[in-house]
Design an enzyme around this catalytic site. Structure first.
Site, PDB file in Angstrom:
ATOM      1  N   ASP A   1       0.816  -1.212   0.000  1.00 40.56           N
ATOM      2  CA  ASP A   1       0.000   0.000   0.000  1.00 40.56           C
ATOM      3  C   ASP A   1       0.853   1.267   0.000  1.00 40.56           C
ATOM      4  OD1 ASP A   1      -2.416  -1.347  -0.044  1.00 40.56           O
ATOM      5  OD2 ASP A   1      -2.578  -1.433   2.137  1.00 40.56           O
ATOM      6  N   GLY A   2       1.964   1.248   0.757  1.00 40.76           N
ATOM      7  CA  GLY A   2       2.826   2.425   0.802  1.00 40.76           C
ATOM      8  C   GLY A   2       3.410   2.751  -0.553  1.00 40.76           C
TER       9      GLY A   2
END
Length: 258
Positions: free
Chosen positions: A45-46
């Site tokens: 996600d990052g």
């Protein structure tokens, strides 16, 4: 989504993502980001947030299909090497409108930064922050004493916002979550759900004595005096999902996880 679109491939620097990138480059045709009509992102996600911010800086609205080679991967699809063109042809698109944070520091510097998940204010020292909260130019809370406060989009409501005991917002709800972080006074206030057309203003009280930083996703501005937050409707982003792993379904099911 047509599988004939020109595709760019981006990968996080982790060994797993780099290995997957090598395999995909050998199997499919790719182009550079400048010529791409679609992006495939490999990572967590990052890393996906980094890719989306890169597109925001380019003023690009090309869709992004993420495959999870990170930890949580809430915004990602499952990693598979084969069948990519067929998957892309079946994807379900979701529009995500980022927040815009306008932060003014105690020295008078003004910074404008986008945030896809949330804008968060956090105390910089051991002393609690004191924040005046306004919505649509009306002061709704003269003094909130807390470790911080955040405004989250529906796409970001399952991230930091959920960890701070904020509500999960379904996509398409047209809402924002305003969530305190460890509130001390008023102790019972658990936050608010606001229409996504709301303009939120957070003024730091005693900013010289109780310094506060503001963070738009992963980008920080320290020693802020005032922060304004609202949806930026001029810069929509598009995320692509496998039909069986659609983001709205995942957000709904997150509410039933104990």
């Amino acid at each position: 989504m047509s599988a004939t679109l020109r595709r760019a491939l981006l990968a996080s620097p982790t060994p797993a993502a780099q290995a997957a990138e090598h395999e995909l480059r050998e199997r499919y045709d790719w182009t550079g980001l400048d010529e791409a009509e679609l992006v495939v992102a490999l990572g967590g996600d990052g890393f996906l947030l980094q890719v989306l911010h890169q597109l925001l800086e380019r003023r690009s609205s090309i869709p992004v299909f993420g495959m999870n080679l990170g930890t949580v991967g809430f915004l990602m699809n499952e990693w598979h090497l084969g069948g990519l063109e067929e998957r892309l042809a079946r994807t379900k698109p979701f529009k995500v409108s980022p927040l815009e944070m306008i932060a003014e520091t105690i020295d008078g510097e003004v910074r404008r930064l986008p945030a896809i998940n949330e804008v968060s204010l956090l105390r910089e020292t051991r002393q609690a922050a004191k924040v005046e909260v306004s919505v649509n130019d009306r002061v709704v809370m003269p003094e909130l004493v807390c470790d911080g406060i955040l405004a989250a989009t529906p796409a970001g409501s399952t991230a930091y916002n959920l960890s701070a005991n904020g509500p999960i917002l379904p996509l398409g709800s047209g809402m924002l979550a305003l969530t305190p972080i460890s509130p001390f006074r008023p102790r019972r206030w658990r936050g608010a759900i606001l229409p996504d057309r709301a303009r939120i203003a957070l003024r730091i009280l005693e900013s010289d004595k109780r310094p506060v930083s503001a963070v738009a996703d992963q980008r920080e501005v320290r020693d802020v005096a005032r922060v304004e937050v609202e949806i930026d409707r001029m810069r929509d982003l598009t995320l692509l999902f496998d039909p069986e792993h659609a983001l709205d379904d995942r957000i709904t099911m997150e509410q039933f996880i104990a």
